[in-house]
Write a protein that holds these residues in place. Structure first.
Motif, PDB file in Angstrom:
ATOM      1  N   SER A 117      -9.376-103.369  18.245  1.00 25.96           N
ATOM      2  CA  SER A 117     -10.554-102.591  18.658  1.00 25.96           C
ATOM      3  C   SER A 117     -11.072-101.714  17.533  1.00 25.96           C
ATOM      4  CB  SER A 117     -10.202-101.712  19.861  1.00 25.96           C
ATOM      5  OG  SER A 117      -9.802-102.488  20.949  1.00 25.96           O
ATOM      6  N   VAL A 118     -10.161-101.064  16.830  1.00 29.78           N
ATOM      7  CA  VAL A 118     -10.557-100.189  15.724  1.00 29.78           C
ATOM      8  C   VAL A 118     -11.156-101.013  14.590  1.00 29.78           C
ATOM      9  CG1 VAL A 118      -9.713 -98.556  13.995  1.00 29.78           C
ATOM     10  CG2 VAL A 118      -8.808 -98.495  16.304  1.00 29.78           C
ATOM     11  N   LEU A 119     -10.512-102.131  14.264  1.00 32.52           N
ATOM     12  CA  LEU A 119     -11.004-102.968  13.166  1.00 32.52           C
ATOM     13  C   LEU A 119     -12.341-103.611  13.513  1.00 32.52           C
ATOM     14  CD1 LEU A 119      -7.670-104.622  11.974  1.00 32.52           C
ATOM     15  CD2 LEU A 119      -8.822-102.578  11.083  1.00 32.52           C
ATOM     16  N   ARG A 120     -12.555-103.961  14.789  1.00 26.06           N
ATOM     17  CA  ARG A 120     -13.852-104.512  15.196  1.00 26.06           C
ATOM     18  C   ARG A 120     -14.963-103.483  15.036  1.00 26.06           C
ATOM     19  NH1 ARG A 120     -10.406-106.566  18.928  1.00 26.06           N
ATOM     20  NH2 ARG A 120     -10.029-108.787  18.620  1.00 26.06           N
ATOM     21  N   THR A 121     -14.650-102.218  15.291  1.00 29.51           N
ATOM     22  CA  THR A 121     -15.643-101.159  15.091  1.00 29.51           C
ATOM     23  C   THR A 121     -16.016-101.056  13.617  1.00 29.51           C
ATOM     24  OG1 THR A 121     -14.820 -99.932  16.998  1.00 29.51           O
ATOM     25  CG2 THR A 121     -16.100 -98.688  15.380  1.00 29.51           C
ATOM     26  N   LEU A 122     -15.021-101.119  12.731  1.00 32.77           N
ATOM     27  CA  LEU A 122     -15.300-101.084  11.293  1.00 32.77           C
ATOM     28  C   LEU A 122     -16.113-102.304  10.869  1.00 32.77           C
ATOM     29  CD1 LEU A 122     -11.829 -99.829  10.013  1.00 32.77           C
ATOM     30  CD2 LEU A 122     -13.982 -98.546   9.997  1.00 32.77           C
ATOM     31  N   ALA A 123     -15.814-103.475  11.443  1.00 34.94           N
ATOM     32  CA  ALA A 123     -16.563-104.692  11.125  1.00 34.94           C
ATOM     33  C   ALA A 123     -18.006-104.567  11.612  1.00 34.94           C
ATOM     34  CB  ALA A 123     -15.882-105.908  11.751  1.00 34.94           C
ATOM     35  N   ARG A 124     -18.183-104.073  12.822  1.00 28.94           N
ATOM     36  CA  ARG A 124     -19.524-103.899  13.382  1.00 28.94           C
ATOM     37  C   ARG A 124     -20.381-102.972  12.518  1.00 28.94           C
ATOM     38  NH1 ARG A 124     -19.364-100.151  18.037  1.00 28.94           N
ATOM     39  NH2 ARG A 124     -19.516 -98.729  16.297  1.00 28.94           N
ATOM     40  N   ASP A 125     -19.760-101.896  12.024  1.00 26.53           N
ATOM     41  CA  ASP A 125     -20.473-100.922  11.203  1.00 26.53           C
ATOM     42  C   ASP A 125     -20.639-101.372   9.760  1.00 26.53           C
ATOM     43  OD1 ASP A 125     -20.540 -99.386  13.484  1.00 26.53           O
ATOM     44  OD2 ASP A 125     -18.947 -98.008  12.826  1.00 26.53           O
ATOM     45  N   ARG A 126     -20.040-102.524   9.404  1.00 30.65           N
ATOM     46  CA  ARG A 126     -20.088-103.048   8.024  1.00 30.65           C
ATOM     47  C   ARG A 126     -19.559-102.000   7.039  1.00 30.65           C
ATOM     48  NH1 ARG A 126     -19.536-107.822   8.464  1.00 30.65           N
ATOM     49  NH2 ARG A 126     -20.449-108.384   6.494  1.00 30.65           N
ATOM     50  N   ALA A 127     -18.566-101.261   7.478  1.00 27.65           N
ATOM     51  CA  ALA A 127     -17.970-100.198   6.663  1.00 27.65           C
ATOM     52  C   ALA A 127     -17.194-100.807   5.504  1.00 27.65           C
ATOM     53  CB  ALA A 127     -17.036 -99.346   7.520  1.00 27.65           C
ATOM     54  N   ARG A 128     -17.280-100.180   4.355  1.00 31.45           N
ATOM     55  CA  ARG A 128     -16.462-100.588   3.205  1.00 31.45           C
ATOM     56  C   ARG A 128     -15.057-100.058   3.457  1.00 31.45           C
ATOM     57  NH1 ARG A 128     -18.478-102.967  -0.930  1.00 31.45           N
ATOM     58  NH2 ARG A 128     -16.773-102.295  -2.254  1.00 31.45           N
ATOM     59  N   VAL A 129     -14.088-100.936   3.312  1.00 30.18           N
ATOM     60  CA  VAL A 129     -12.709-100.570   3.597  1.00 30.18           C
ATOM     61  C   VAL A 129     -11.801-100.991   2.450  1.00 30.18           C
ATOM     62  CG1 VAL A 129     -13.038-100.771   6.101  1.00 30.18           C
ATOM     63  CG2 VAL A 129     -12.148-102.722   4.805  1.00 30.18           C
ATOM     64  N   VAL A 130     -10.632-100.387   2.452  1.00 32.39           N
ATOM     65  CA  VAL A 130      -9.542-100.823   1.582  1.00 32.39           C
ATOM     66  C   VAL A 130      -8.372-101.109   2.501  1.00 32.39           C
ATOM     67  CG1 VAL A 130      -7.963-100.195  -0.280  1.00 32.39           C
ATOM     68  CG2 VAL A 130     -10.340 -99.392  -0.341  1.00 32.39           C
ATOM     69  N   ILE A 131      -7.837-102.339   2.419  1.00 33.64           N
ATOM     70  CA  ILE A 131      -6.664-102.700   3.216  1.00 33.64           C
ATOM     71  C   ILE A 131      -5.441-102.567   2.321  1.00 33.64           C
ATOM     72  CG2 ILE A 131      -5.451-104.547   4.430  1.00 33.64           C
ATOM     73  CD1 ILE A 131      -8.102-105.522   5.478  1.00 33.64           C
ATOM     74  N   THR A 151      -1.404-103.179   2.112  1.00 27.20           N
ATOM     75  CA  THR A 151      -0.484-104.105   2.771  1.00 27.20           C
ATOM     76  C   THR A 151       0.928-103.543   2.857  1.00 27.20           C
ATOM     77  OG1 THR A 151      -0.074-105.228   0.675  1.00 27.20           O
ATOM     78  CG2 THR A 151      -1.827-106.121   2.083  1.00 27.20           C
ATOM     79  N   VAL A 152       1.698-104.057   3.815  1.00 27.24           N
ATOM     80  CA  VAL A 152       3.041-103.549   4.049  1.00 27.24           C
ATOM     81  C   VAL A 152       4.012-103.907   2.929  1.00 27.24           C
ATOM     82  CG1 VAL A 152       2.868-103.436   6.561  1.00 27.24           C
ATOM     83  CG2 VAL A 152       3.693-105.527   5.483  1.00 27.24           C
ATOM     84  N   ASP A 153       3.664-104.877   2.102  1.00 30.00           N
ATOM     85  CA  ASP A 153       4.556-105.227   0.996  1.00 30.00           C
ATOM     86  C   ASP A 153       4.197-104.467  -0.282  1.00 30.00           C
ATOM     87  OD1 ASP A 153       2.256-106.469   0.133  1.00 30.00           O
ATOM     88  OD2 ASP A 153       3.148-108.465  -0.054  1.00 30.00           O
ATOM     89  N   GLY A 154       3.193-103.589  -0.206  1.00 31.53           N
ATOM     90  CA  GLY A 154       2.797-102.818  -1.378  1.00 31.53           C
ATOM     91  C   GLY A 154       2.038-103.646  -2.396  1.00 31.53           C
ATOM     92  N   GLY A 155       1.584-104.826  -1.995  1.00 34.56           N
ATOM     93  CA  GLY A 155       0.844-105.716  -2.898  1.00 34.56           C
ATOM     94  C   GLY A 155      -0.530-105.174  -3.210  1.00 34.56           C
ATOM     95  N   PRO A 156      -1.355-106.011  -3.843  1.00 32.78           N
ATOM     96  CA  PRO A 156      -2.691-105.553  -4.220  1.00 32.78           C
ATOM     97  C   PRO A 156      -3.517-105.135  -3.001  1.00 32.78           C
ATOM     98  CG  PRO A 156      -2.400-107.899  -4.716  1.00 32.78           C
ATOM     99  CD  PRO A 156      -1.113-107.394  -4.176  1.00 32.78           C
ATOM    100  N   ARG A 157      -4.319-104.127  -3.211  1.00 33.42           N
ATOM    101  CA  ARG A 157      -5.218-103.672  -2.145  1.00 33.42           C
ATOM    102  C   ARG A 157      -6.425-104.594  -2.089  1.00 33.42           C
ATOM    103  NH1 ARG A 157      -5.132 -97.408  -4.009  1.00 33.42           N
ATOM    104  NH2 ARG A 157      -2.968 -97.013  -3.426  1.00 33.42           N
ATOM    105  N   LEU A 158      -6.912-104.794  -0.886  1.00 35.51           N
ATOM    106  CA  LEU A 158      -8.098-105.620  -0.693  1.00 35.51           C
ATOM    107  C   LEU A 158      -9.257-104.702  -0.356  1.00 35.51           C
ATOM    108  CD1 LEU A 158      -6.412-108.360   1.522  1.00 35.51           C
ATOM    109  CD2 LEU A 158      -6.776-108.414  -0.955  1.00 35.51           C
ATOM    110  N   GLU A 159     -10.296-104.719  -1.192  1.00 36.04           N
ATOM    111  CA  GLU A 159     -11.431-103.822  -0.986  1.00 36.04           C
ATOM    112  C   GLU A 159     -12.671-104.638  -0.679  1.00 36.04           C
ATOM    113  OE1 GLU A 159     -13.795-100.196  -3.227  1.00 36.04           O
ATOM    114  OE2 GLU A 159     -11.800-100.794  -3.918  1.00 36.04           O
ATOM    115  N   GLY A 160     -13.329-104.278   0.404  1.00 42.88           N
ATOM    116  CA  GLY A 160     -14.535-105.002   0.779  1.00 42.88           C
ATOM    117  C   GLY A 160     -15.003-104.632   2.159  1.00 42.88           C
ATOM    118  N   VAL A 161     -15.445-105.657   2.911  1.00 45.54           N
ATOM    119  CA  VAL A 161     -16.005-105.464   4.241  1.00 45.54           C
ATOM    120  C   VAL A 161     -15.284-106.411   5.202  1.00 45.54           C
ATOM    121  CG1 VAL A 161     -18.107-105.660   5.638  1.00 45.54           C
ATOM    122  CG2 VAL A 161     -18.249-104.843   3.278  1.00 45.54           C
ATOM    123  N   ILE A 162     -14.908-105.907   6.362  1.00 44.13           N
ATOM    124  CA  ILE A 162     -14.269-106.761   7.356  1.00 44.13           C
ATOM    125  C   ILE A 162     -15.346-107.647   7.980  1.00 44.13           C
ATOM    126  CG2 ILE A 162     -12.994-106.827   9.530  1.00 44.13           C
ATOM    127  CD1 ILE A 162     -11.758-104.118   8.743  1.00 44.13           C
TER     128      ILE A 162
END
Length: 182
Positions: free
Chosen positions: A114-128, A130-141
């Motif tokens: 539900s929270v992620l769908r709200t961010l997708a609907r708003d076309r918000a720029r996000v940084v994901i 990850t639980v393994d500490g790998g590279p961050r993913l920056e963009g739009v959901i």
């Protein structure tokens, strides 16, 4: 007179033993009560407080706790709002003794999707993060499924357009340590 003192002493000992037994029973009831409290309710009692949340991705986020859902919390940091799935939390620092139960069944049922769908609907720029500490993913959901989110990776400052997308990743909810948005 000796008998009076003896009876008073026995009565005092009995009162003390009764108090010890009562205290032990109360402590046991409190422990049993604590065992029934889910993490979400424990965190709801902290709304408005500044907390430090350490994730399995190795990152620590600090901010004011503004929302708690069934599977997530939101911290308002200095530069971003951070959504942290409860399953990605290693520990939380800064808790008071308070517990609060969400009375609204609707709010209690809101999952991470539900929270992620709200961010997708708003076309918000996000940084994901990850639980393994790998590279961050920056963009739009782009879309959110039952147990995953797809993020279109774009360069910082770029609008989400087909020509500016360098990659699209599907990230399982279980792999998300945090999602920050400005």
């Amino acid at each position: 007179m000796r008998w009076t003192a003896l009876f008073e002493d026995l009565e005092t000992q009995l009162d003390a033993a009764t108090r010890v037994a009562d205290d032990a029973e109360i402590a046991d009831r409190v422990r049993r009560g604590h065992s029934e409290v889910p993490l979400a309710d424990r965190l709801r009692g902290q709304l408005g407080l500044t907390l430090r949340v350490s994730t399995f991705g190795g990152e620590v986020f600090q901010g004011q706790l503004t929302h708690v859902g069934a599977e997530w919390l939101v911290l308002r940091g200095q530069t971003a709002e951070i959504v942290v799935p409860l399953t990605a939390i290693r520990f939380v620092d800064g808790l008071s003794r308070t517990v609060a139960v969400e009375k609204s069944q609707v709010l209690r049922a809101l999952g991470l999707g539900s929270v992620l769908r709200t961010l997708a609907r708003d076309r918000a720029r996000v940084v994901i993060h990850t639980v393994d500490g790998g590279p961050r993913l920056e963009g739009v959901i782009d879309r959110v499924g039952k147990d995953f989110a797809e993020i279109a990776v774009v360069l910082p400052g770029e609008a989400r357009r087909a020509a500016t997308v360098s990659a699209v990743y599907a990230v399982p909810f279980a792999g998300i340590a945090a999602v920050s948005s400005r």
